[in-house]
Design an enzyme around this catalytic site. Structure first.
Site, short mmCIF file in Angstrom:
data_model
loop_
_atom_site.label_atom_id
_atom_site.label_comp_id
_atom_site.label_asym_id
_atom_site.label_seq_id
_atom_site.Cartn_x
_atom_site.Cartn_y
_atom_site.Cartn_z
N HIS A 50 44.92 8.94 14.64
CA HIS A 50 45.30 7.49 15.20
C HIS A 50 45.14 6.60 14.14
CE1 HIS A 50 45.02 9.28 19.24
NE2 HIS A 50 43.75 9.87 19.04
N ARG A 76 40.74 13.91 9.18
CA ARG A 76 41.04 14.56 10.43
C ARG A 76 42.70 14.51 10.36
NH1 ARG A 76 39.83 12.38 16.54
NH2 ARG A 76 40.89 10.51 15.64
N ASP A 90 44.76 20.69 -0.15
CA ASP A 90 45.39 20.72 -1.60
C ASP A 90 45.06 19.24 -2.36
OD1 ASP A 90 46.22 23.36 -1.58
OD2 ASP A 90 48.44 22.56 -1.33
N GLU A 154 37.23 17.68 23.21
CA GLU A 154 37.53 16.55 23.67
C GLU A 154 38.45 16.74 25.06
OE1 GLU A 154 39.72 14.27 20.89
OE2 GLU A 154 40.44 16.22 19.93
N ASP A 180 38.78 10.97 24.58
CA ASP A 180 39.78 11.82 25.06
C ASP A 180 39.14 12.88 26.29
OD1 ASP A 180 42.27 11.72 23.84
OD2 ASP A 180 41.42 11.97 22.24
#
Length: 258
Positions: A50, A76, A90, A154, A180
């Site tokens: 988000h 996230r 990575d 969620e 959520d």
């Protein structure tokens, strides 16, 4: 010249019994991240779900946080996607919060994306920032020990499947996303609804009963207190954008009496 494996302080902290407090960072710049890096939080979540963030903004944020040894960095990914997860790993991310994990199968896919073959499907490169550009001897063999995979609960479906998700090997912790979850359970944007609060606390208890650390993000002071009383293991207290927006509004309102 060889280098040592980087220890995941957040993962080690999960075993101490002390609640680790954190902050969401969505402003997506290393400068903004550095502003909050010294504020005393145990962890910062670099959110790409988000926010405008992507691997090219996450990289300098991780580099910035490397200079603040008391705060751990999470990332996230925008989705439970093996390619996105690979790129964040990575770049040097060690703790990943995987959104919308609704089933044990999805949890297994998230874990597989963080493991090299034959245990998983992570693509191999010996010249990444995670390997210190080839300087960490035995990185492939030891990387999983320092990677922390957090499954985000969620939706109502995820709550129903919670114990099976928690039982997936390689899932290190579970995290309740109340925004959520509120929408999924029919509460809309009302994250302060008493029934939602009760569901969140019950879910935290079920996570801990399943033998996994439990986490939560909420700016609701009532829910924060309830979660701490319930023994939450890690707690996000707010979002950088929200702090800036509300403080700016309060500053402007304060000028009305001048």
């Amino acid at each position: 010249m060889s280098a040592a494996m980087i220890e995941n302080r957040f993962k080690r902290g999960l075993a101490t019994g002390r609640c680790q407090f954190g902050l969401w960072t969505t402003l997506s710049t290393a400068f903004a991240t550095e502003v909050v890096a010294g504020a005393g939080f145990d962890w910062l979540c670099l959110d790409t779900e988000h926010s405008p963030a992507d691997p090219l903004t996450i990289l300098p944020q991780l580099q910035c946080l490397a200079g603040y040894p008391t705060v751990s960095a999470w990332v996230r990914p925008a989705a439970n996607d093996a390619v996105l997860i690979k790129r964040m790993l990575d770049a040097g991310a060690q703790t990943l919060l995987i959104p919308m994990v609704n089933t044990a199968e999805e949890a297994r896919a998230a874990v597989a994306a963080t493991r090299y073959p034959p245990e998983g499907i992570r693509g191999v490169s010996g010249l990444t920032r995670a390997t210190r550009f080839g300087r960490i001897e035995g990185y492939m063999a030891g990387a999983a020990e320092e990677i922390c995979v957090i499954a985000q609960i969620e939706t109502g479906a995820a709550v129903d499947a919670l114990e099976s998700i928690a039982a997936v090997p390689g899932i290190d912790a579970l995290f309740v996303g109340p925004a959520d979850l509120a929408a999924s359970l029919g509460y809309g944007a009302d994250q302060a609804h008493p029934d939602l609060r009760a569901t969140v606390i019950d879910t935290l208890g079920r996570i801990r009963a399943a033998g996994k650390p439990a986490g939560l993000l909420t700016g609701d002071k009532v829910l924060q207190a309830m979660a701490l009383e319930a023994g939450v293991d890690f707690l996000g207290l707010g979002v950088d954008v929200g702090l800036l927006a509300r403080a700016a509004e309060a500053l402007r309102r304060g000028a009305e009496g001048l």
